[in-house]
Design an enzyme around this catalytic site. Structure first.
Site, PDB file in Angstrom:
ATOM      1  N   GLY A 220      25.167   6.444   5.160  1.00 57.07           N
ATOM      2  CA  GLY A 220      25.727   6.540   6.214  1.00 57.07           C
ATOM      3  C   GLY A 220      25.144   5.804   7.323  1.00 57.07           C
ATOM      4  O   GLY A 220      23.931   5.312   7.175  1.00 57.07           O
ATOM      5  N   GLY A 221      25.883   5.368   8.348  1.00 57.72           N
ATOM      6  CA  GLY A 221      25.269   4.330   9.330  1.00 57.72           C
ATOM      7  C   GLY A 221      24.174   5.147  10.338  1.00 57.72           C
ATOM      8  O   GLY A 221      22.912   4.762  10.547  1.00 57.72           O
ATOM      9  N   GLU A 243      16.296   9.909  -1.762  1.00 57.71           N
ATOM     10  CA  GLU A 243      17.359   9.482  -3.048  1.00 57.71           C
ATOM     11  C   GLU A 243      17.572   8.269  -2.958  1.00 57.71           C
ATOM     12  O   GLU A 243      17.638   7.446  -3.730  1.00 57.71           O
ATOM     13  CB  GLU A 243      18.438  10.411  -2.957  1.00 57.71           C
ATOM     14  CG  GLU A 243      19.581  10.137  -3.555  1.00 57.71           C
ATOM     15  CD  GLU A 243      20.873  10.829  -3.276  1.00 57.71           C
ATOM     16  OE1 GLU A 243      20.810  12.024  -2.959  1.00 57.71           O
ATOM     17  OE2 GLU A 243      21.835  10.328  -3.213  1.00 57.71           O
ATOM     18  N   VAL A 318      30.802  14.952   8.233  1.00 60.26           N
ATOM     19  CA  VAL A 318      32.404  14.621   9.016  1.00 60.26           C
ATOM     20  C   VAL A 318      32.470  15.706   9.994  1.00 60.26           C
ATOM     21  O   VAL A 318      33.160  15.374  11.158  1.00 60.26           O
ATOM     22  CB  VAL A 318      33.206  14.628   7.841  1.00 60.26           C
ATOM     23  CG1 VAL A 318      34.800  14.398   8.567  1.00 60.26           C
ATOM     24  CG2 VAL A 318      33.046  13.427   6.761  1.00 60.26           C
ATOM     25  N   GLY A 341      23.447  13.961  -2.684  1.00 61.46           N
ATOM     26  CA  GLY A 341      22.358  14.749  -2.902  1.00 61.46           C
ATOM     27  C   GLY A 341      22.179  15.666  -1.365  1.00 61.46           C
ATOM     28  O   GLY A 341      21.056  16.078  -1.129  1.00 61.46           O
TER      29      GLY A 341
HETATM   30  C1  ACO Z   1      22.191   9.404  -0.326  1.00 60.54           C
HETATM   31  C2  ACO Z   1      20.988  10.206  -0.013  1.00 60.54           C
HETATM   32  O1  ACO Z   1      20.031   9.833   0.371  1.00 60.54           O
HETATM   33  S1  ACO Z   1      20.938  12.013  -0.112  1.00 60.54           S
HETATM   34  C3  ACO Z   1      22.016  12.689   0.723  1.00 60.54           C
HETATM   35  C4  ACO Z   1      22.941  11.982   1.501  1.00 60.54           C
HETATM   36  N1  ACO Z   1      24.394  12.204   1.061  1.00 60.54           N
HETATM   37  C5  ACO Z   1      25.138  12.847   1.800  1.00 60.54           C
HETATM   38  O2  ACO Z   1      25.090  13.330   2.822  1.00 60.54           O
HETATM   39  C6  ACO Z   1      26.701  13.044   1.209  1.00 60.54           C
HETATM   40  C7  ACO Z   1      27.959  13.125   2.065  1.00 60.54           C
HETATM   41  N2  ACO Z   1      27.811  12.146   3.614  1.00 60.54           N
HETATM   42  C8  ACO Z   1      28.258  11.007   3.449  1.00 60.54           C
HETATM   43  O3  ACO Z   1      28.844  10.502   2.256  1.00 60.54           O
HETATM   44  C9  ACO Z   1      28.353  10.180   4.556  1.00 60.54           C
HETATM   45  O4  ACO Z   1      27.100  10.228   5.276  1.00 60.54           O
HETATM   46  C10 ACO Z   1      29.377  10.345   5.558  1.00 60.54           C
HETATM   47  C11 ACO Z   1      30.841  10.077   4.805  1.00 60.54           C
HETATM   48  C12 ACO Z   1      29.330  11.885   6.064  1.00 60.54           C
HETATM   49  C13 ACO Z   1      29.350   9.092   6.723  1.00 60.54           C
HETATM   50  O5  ACO Z   1      29.116   7.955   6.033  1.00 60.54           O
HETATM   51  P1  ACO Z   1      29.657   6.719   6.979  1.00 60.54           P
HETATM   52  O6  ACO Z   1      29.643   5.498   5.931  1.00 60.54           O
HETATM   53  O7  ACO Z   1      28.801   6.654   8.149  1.00 60.54           O
HETATM   54  O8  ACO Z   1      31.066   7.084   7.524  1.00 60.54           O
HETATM   55  P2  ACO Z   1      32.082   6.614   8.097  1.00 60.54           P
HETATM   56  O9  ACO Z   1      32.167   6.833   9.474  1.00 60.54           O
HETATM   57  O10 ACO Z   1      32.256   5.012   7.581  1.00 60.54           O
HETATM   58  O11 ACO Z   1      33.413   7.235   7.880  1.00 60.54           O
HETATM   59  C14 ACO Z   1      33.838   7.282   6.386  1.00 60.54           C
HETATM   60  C15 ACO Z   1      35.263   7.434   6.209  1.00 60.54           C
HETATM   61  O12 ACO Z   1      35.713   8.977   6.727  1.00 60.54           O
HETATM   62  C16 ACO Z   1      36.397   8.999   7.772  1.00 60.54           C
HETATM   63  N3  ACO Z   1      35.833  10.127   8.934  1.00 60.54           N
HETATM   64  C17 ACO Z   1      34.694   9.994   9.409  1.00 60.54           C
HETATM   65  N4  ACO Z   1      34.774  11.090  10.139  1.00 60.54           N
HETATM   66  C18 ACO Z   1      36.059  11.813  10.122  1.00 60.54           C
HETATM   67  C19 ACO Z   1      36.665  12.868  10.469  1.00 60.54           C
HETATM   68  N5  ACO Z   1      35.758  13.494  11.639  1.00 60.54           N
HETATM   69  N6  ACO Z   1      37.860  13.106  10.519  1.00 60.54           N
HETATM   70  C20 ACO Z   1      38.344  12.398   9.564  1.00 60.54           C
HETATM   71  N7  ACO Z   1      38.031  11.338   9.180  1.00 60.54           N
HETATM   72  C21 ACO Z   1      36.838  10.968   9.339  1.00 60.54           C
HETATM   73  C22 ACO Z   1      36.342   7.691   8.323  1.00 60.54           C
HETATM   74  O13 ACO Z   1      37.506   7.143   9.141  1.00 60.54           O
HETATM   75  C23 ACO Z   1      36.140   6.517   7.245  1.00 60.54           C
HETATM   76  O14 ACO Z   1      37.463   6.424   6.420  1.00 60.54           O
HETATM   77  P3  ACO Z   1      37.976   4.928   6.258  1.00 60.54           P
HETATM   78  O15 ACO Z   1      37.005   4.409   5.362  1.00 60.54           O
HETATM   79  O16 ACO Z   1      39.228   5.099   5.599  1.00 60.54           O
HETATM   80  O17 ACO Z   1      38.027   4.303   7.687  1.00 60.54           O
HETATM   81  C1  BUA Z   2      25.175  10.348  -5.008  1.00 62.01           C
HETATM   82  C2  BUA Z   2      24.915   9.354  -4.065  1.00 62.01           C
HETATM   83  C3  BUA Z   2      25.109   9.461  -2.789  1.00 62.01           C
HETATM   84  C4  BUA Z   2      24.681  10.577  -1.931  1.00 62.01           C
HETATM   85  O1  BUA Z   2      23.686  11.464  -2.239  1.00 62.01           O
HETATM   86  O2  BUA Z   2      25.329  10.855  -0.915  1.00 62.01           O
END
Ligand code: ACO
Ligand code: BUA
Length: 446
Positions: A220-221, A243, A318, A341
């Site tokens: 994410g951003g 990860e 979120v 993760g």
């Molecule tokens: C990968 C590693 O290294 S380890 C562990 C990390 N993994 C995680 O944290 C898994 C869960 N987290 C995530 O998937 C991400 O961090 C997120 C989704 C929380 C944020 O990712 P970003 O790419 O910055 O999200 P972004 O702001 O573009 O929002 C994604 C979508 O959710 C929607 N959204 C975001 N916030 C909200 C909200 N509060 N209510 C409703 N919808 C929402 C956006 O509109 C967007 O949808 P769209 O693509 O249809 O426009």
């Molecule tokens: C499964 C890969 C992405 C994440 O951990 O969010």
């Protein structure tokens, strides 16, 4: 030994290779950038002659032909372990199903639970010892390929070779068919440009990072913005255990911040599991002994993470409710991404000596279609909302209004702390809800 003969014997056109797929099969496409391109196209063309083909993928960055060739899902059922923006849009149209998982368990799901009839994944070209490298997606790839009855690799010379670790490659003797797609570019992710809110959040986290901290930045951003600000800060001798390998780590390396010198395990190595980012990042990965890629049951194991002192984990969510339940993957019944993760790192970081886990978010969300602004701090998660990190694991929450530590706090302390960083427009309403929920003391600060 010379493996060229074996390579030629196993080489097929994509159309010939996908003939092994039979009606009823489970087909595995692997993870992220390494999902097949030419094999996907060839399989899609077999729609008229096949039935009930189930496909597993994850974090898909390029459109899938098996989906666009079958918009009524008559033949192909596409499922994803973790939604990218593309997967999310498909799910909105009922063209993609979600597979719930905790990422560290993914190899276990393959080895203990799942059937894979045919696996088809992209790999880097074979080396002189007969190995194909998994490149940007070590992930749970070896577990999936071990489980598969038939393995097809799609070789692409654009993929960097990632040094491991372990489980980062497959030998030609374990491969059934080879297809080449050398000229096709691999997906890249744009480097996120931080805005004012990202920078405020980043500053609050950066002040918690000490010299020799070990960093994990989530997807994410916002986590990326934090990484870029850390690259500009004064901290020294950081370590990487993550990860997802993203461009922010390269920025830290270029600024001399990332040395891994003082890690308690994997000293001198930047440890990672999968990557998506710029071409420059992919070139940095290529045959670079400063980096070591591992399967996810190692990178994401809280028992491994806890061995690294001052572990700083930064992930995005979120919504968060007044109990401190964190939803990072859904908005009500809309599946947005996945647990991935996040829980692994939230758990592991808290166990590390001096470790801290930060869940960052914006205090409000404006719906792009309606223009309506809503609070990302909610009384309770909406119906259907998925808890990614339970309240019992929540540590720091950070947004543009501040940073609060929930560990060990009672429900009324949590409510007070969480409301203190809610967007001011919504605070009074949240207090009323907290009172109804019996988690507000008379002396709570308003
Ligand atoms: C990968 C590693 O290294 S380890 C562990 C990390 N993994 C995680 O944290 C898994 C869960 N987290 C995530 O998937 C991400 O961090 C997120 C989704 C929380 C944020 O990712 P970003 O790419 O910055 O999200 P972004 O702001 O573009 O929002 C994604 C979508 O959710 C929607 N959204 C975001 N916030 C909200 C909200 N509060 N209510 C409703 N919808 C929402 C956006 O509109 C967007 O949808 P769209 O693509 O249809 O426009
Ligand atoms: C499964 C890969 C992405 C994440 O951990 O969010």
């Amino acid at each position: 030994m010379n493996y060229i003969h074996e390579y030629q014997e196993k080489l097929r056109t994509p159309e010939a290779a996908v003939k092994v797929v039979q009606s009823g099969d489970w087909v595995d496409y692997g993870f992220g950038t390494n999902q097949p391109i030419l094999l996907d196209e060839a399989l899609a063309k077999r729609k008229p002659e096949l039935q009930d083909i189930k496909i597993r993928g994850a974090l898909t960055l390029k459109p899938r032909q098996i989906v666009s060739a079958d918009l009524k899902r008559e033949c192909f059922t596409y499922c994803s372990w973790h939604f990218s923006g593309y997967d999310r849009q498909l799910h909105d149209r009922n063209l993609c199903s979600f597979i719930p998982m905790i990422y560290r368990n993914m190899p276990r799901y393959y080895r203990n639970e799942l059937v894979v009839d045919v696996a088809m994944i992209c790999v880097a070209p074979m080396d002189k010892h007969g190995y194909f490298n998994f490149s940007l997606s070590t992930s749970a790839t070896q577990a999936a390929l071990e489980t598969a009855k038939i393995v097809i690799v799609e070789v692409n010379e654009q993929f960097p070779r990632a040094l491991g670790g372990r489980e980062e490659c497959i030998h030609i003797s374990e491969v059934d068919y080879i297809v080449e797609s050398n000229q096709i570019g691999i997906p890249e992710l744009p480097v996120a440009v931080p805005d004012e809110i990202d920078e405020k959040v980043a500053r609050l986290i950066v002040e918690e990072v000490v010299d020799r901290s070990i960093l994990q930045l989530g997807i994410g951003g916002m986590p990326n913005a934090v990484g870029n600000l850390i690259a500009e800060s004064d901290v020294k001798d950081l370590g990487m255990h993550t990860e997802m390998l993203v461009d922010a780590y390269l920025a830290m390396y270029k600024k001399g911040k990332l040395t891994n010198k003082y890690k308690q395990i994997d000293k001198g190595k930047s440890v990672w599991n999968f990557s998506a980012g710029s071409r420059e990042l992919y070139d940095w990965i290529d045959q670079n002994p400063f980096l070591a890629v591992y399967p996810v049951e190692y990178t994401n194991d809280p028992a491994v993470i806890r061995q690294l002192d001052h572990f700083i984990s930064v992930n995005n969510c979120v919504e968060v409710d007044l109990y401190g339940q964190i939803s990072s993957e859904s908005s009500g019944i809309r599946q947005i991404s996945g647990t991935g993760g996040q829980l692994d790192f939230v758990t592991g970081a808290y166990l590390s000596r001096g470790g801290k886990s930060f869940i960052c978010f914006r205090s409000s969300y404006t719906n792009k279609k309606t223009g309506v602004m809503s609070s990302c701090v909610v009384p309770t998660l909406p119906a259907g909302g998925i808890v990614t990190a339970p309240r019992t694991q929540a540590h720091y929450l950070v947004n543009e209004w501040g940073k609060v530590n929930l560990a060990g706090c009672s429900t009324w302390e949590r409510a007070e702390k969480i409301i203190s960083i809610a967007h001011p427009n919504f605070q009074n309403e949240l207090i009323q809800h907290a009172e109804q929920m019996k988690i507000w003391r008379r002396s709570n600060k308003r």
